[in-house]
Design a protein around this motif. Sequence first.
Motif, PDB file in Angstrom:
ATOM      1  N   MET A  82       0.830  -1.045  -0.090  1.00  0.00           N
ATOM      2  CA  MET A  82       0.027  -0.312  -0.203  1.00  0.00           C
ATOM      3  C   MET A  82       0.985   1.285   0.219  1.00  0.00           C
ATOM      4  SD  MET A  82      -3.280  -0.370   0.051  1.00  0.00           S
ATOM      5  CE  MET A  82      -4.298  -1.993   0.371  1.00  0.00           C
ATOM      6  N   TYR A  83       2.026   1.175   0.922  1.00  0.00           N
ATOM      7  CA  TYR A  83       2.629   2.476   0.727  1.00  0.00           C
ATOM      8  C   TYR A  83       3.507   2.611  -0.610  1.00  0.00           C
ATOM      9  CZ  TYR A  83       6.159   5.975   2.250  1.00  0.00           C
ATOM     10  OH  TYR A  83       6.947   7.233   2.261  1.00  0.00           O
ATOM     11  N   LYS A  84       3.965   1.604  -1.042  1.00  0.00           N
ATOM     12  CA  LYS A  84       4.476   1.843  -2.474  1.00  0.00           C
ATOM     13  C   LYS A  84       3.573   2.427  -3.488  1.00  0.00           C
ATOM     14  CE  LYS A  84       7.758  -2.018  -2.074  1.00  0.00           C
ATOM     15  NZ  LYS A  84       8.165  -3.336  -2.432  1.00  0.00           N
ATOM     16  N   LEU A  85       2.156   1.987  -3.482  1.00  0.00           N
ATOM     17  CA  LEU A  85       1.026   2.349  -4.512  1.00  0.00           C
ATOM     18  C   LEU A  85       0.820   3.679  -4.082  1.00  0.00           C
ATOM     19  CD1 LEU A  85      -1.205   1.878  -6.482  1.00  0.00           C
ATOM     20  CD2 LEU A  85      -2.485   1.010  -4.376  1.00  0.00           C
ATOM     21  N   PHE A  86       0.497   4.156  -2.981  1.00  0.00           N
ATOM     22  CA  PHE A  86       0.423   5.499  -2.705  1.00  0.00           C
ATOM     23  C   PHE A  86       1.213   6.458  -2.886  1.00  0.00           C
ATOM     24  CE2 PHE A  86      -3.337   3.098  -0.978  1.00  0.00           C
ATOM     25  CZ  PHE A  86      -4.353   3.663  -1.737  1.00  0.00           C
ATOM     26  N   ALA A  87       2.593   6.094  -2.646  1.00  0.00           N
ATOM     27  CA  ALA A  87       3.717   6.971  -2.769  1.00  0.00           C
ATOM     28  C   ALA A  87       3.881   7.368  -4.140  1.00  0.00           C
ATOM     29  CB  ALA A  87       5.084   6.515  -2.138  1.00  0.00           C
ATOM     30  N   PHE A  88       3.562   6.302  -4.969  1.00  0.00           N
ATOM     31  CA  PHE A  88       3.717   6.547  -6.521  1.00  0.00           C
ATOM     32  C   PHE A  88       2.765   7.430  -6.788  1.00  0.00           C
ATOM     33  CE2 PHE A  88       1.986   5.427 -10.419  1.00  0.00           C
ATOM     34  CZ  PHE A  88       3.045   5.273 -11.330  1.00  0.00           C
ATOM     35  N   LEU A  89       1.233   7.088  -6.266  1.00  0.00           N
ATOM     36  CA  LEU A  89       0.366   7.725  -6.859  1.00  0.00           C
ATOM     37  C   LEU A  89       0.288   9.326  -6.329  1.00  0.00           C
ATOM     38  CD1 LEU A  89      -2.735   7.955  -8.002  1.00  0.00           C
ATOM     39  CD2 LEU A  89      -3.420   7.494  -5.457  1.00  0.00           C
ATOM     40  N   ASN A  90       0.901   9.774  -5.242  1.00  0.00           N
ATOM     41  CA  ASN A  90       1.213  11.029  -4.850  1.00  0.00           C
ATOM     42  C   ASN A  90       2.146  11.805  -5.569  1.00  0.00           C
ATOM     43  OD1 ASN A  90       1.167  13.218  -2.680  1.00  0.00           O
ATOM     44  ND2 ASN A  90       3.398  12.786  -2.807  1.00  0.00           N
ATOM     45  N   ALA A  91       2.894  11.013  -6.232  1.00  0.00           N
ATOM     46  CA  ALA A  91       4.046  11.777  -6.897  1.00  0.00           C
ATOM     47  C   ALA A  91       3.478  11.851  -8.631  1.00  0.00           C
ATOM     48  CB  ALA A  91       5.530  10.865  -6.991  1.00  0.00           C
ATOM     49  N   SER A  92       2.449  11.048  -9.033  1.00  0.00           N
ATOM     50  CA  SER A  92       2.052  10.937 -10.336  1.00  0.00           C
ATOM     51  C   SER A  92       1.096  12.282 -10.265  1.00  0.00           C
ATOM     52  CB  SER A  92       1.265   9.732 -10.422  1.00  0.00           C
ATOM     53  OG  SER A  92       2.299   8.795 -10.542  1.00  0.00           O
ATOM     54  N   LEU A  93       0.167  12.315  -9.044  1.00  0.00           N
ATOM     55  CA  LEU A  93      -0.659  13.380  -9.020  1.00  0.00           C
ATOM     56  C   LEU A  93      -0.172  14.798  -9.241  1.00  0.00           C
ATOM     57  CD1 LEU A  93      -3.056  11.795  -6.032  1.00  0.00           C
ATOM     58  CD2 LEU A  93      -3.832  12.409  -8.483  1.00  0.00           C
TER      59      LEU A  93
END
Length: 206
Positions: free
Chosen positions: A102-113
Motif C-alpha cells: 500500500m505504501y508503494k502504491l500511494f507514494a507512487f500515486l502521490n508523485a503522479s498526482l
Amino acid sequence: TGVVPFVALLLLQRRPVAGRALLVTGSGCPSHGLCRSNVQEQTRRQVAVLNATAQELFSLYLKCQGEPFSSESEKLCNPAGIFFPAFRVNRTSERKEVMVAMYKLFAFLNASLGNITRDQEELNPMAKELLERLHNTTKTTRGLISNLTCLLCKNYNIFQVDVRYGDSSRGKSAFKKKQQGCQVLRKYVQVIGQAARVLLPHLSPS
C-alpha cells in the motif's frame, strides 16, 4: 548512502529505484510517537474516500482534455505501456506485506498526482473543478501516506520503503502530458478498488 527516511523518499521522483522494504530493529522509527489514537480508522476512511472518488476524477479529467480523449479513451488511456507499481497482495497476504504494498502504491500515486496537477495547471488553468479534485485527492493521499508510515513504524519497525516512480512528463508535448495523465488515472481506477478490498479487512477493529 545511509538510511533515507520516508519524507525524503517522497522527493525521489526523478529516477526509478528498486521497490523493497528494509526492516530495521531498535527505536529507529522517526514517527513512532506521531501516531494518532484513531490512525487505523482514519486510514480506512481515507482509502474509502479515494476508492469512492476515483472514477469521478477520471471522468472529469477526460471531459476537460477534450477531443480525441473524450471519444477515444479506450485506446488513448490504455495503461498497458506505463509503469505502475505491481499490486500482488490479496486478502490472505500477511498484514505487513499488505501495508508495504500500500505504501508503494500511494507514494507512487502521490508523485503522479503532483505531475498531473502541474500539467493541468499549465494546460487547463480554467478547469477549476478538475484542479480542485486533483488537489483534494493529493491531500487525502498525503494523509494516507502519513498514516501508513506511522503504522509501518509502530507495528513492524519499518521506516524505509524504496519506491519506484513513473516517468516525469516534463518536456513532453501537451498531447503526451494529457495522455500520460489519463493512463495513470485509468490504472488508478482499476487498482484502487482492489486496494480497498484488500486493505480494509486488515484495518478492521479487532
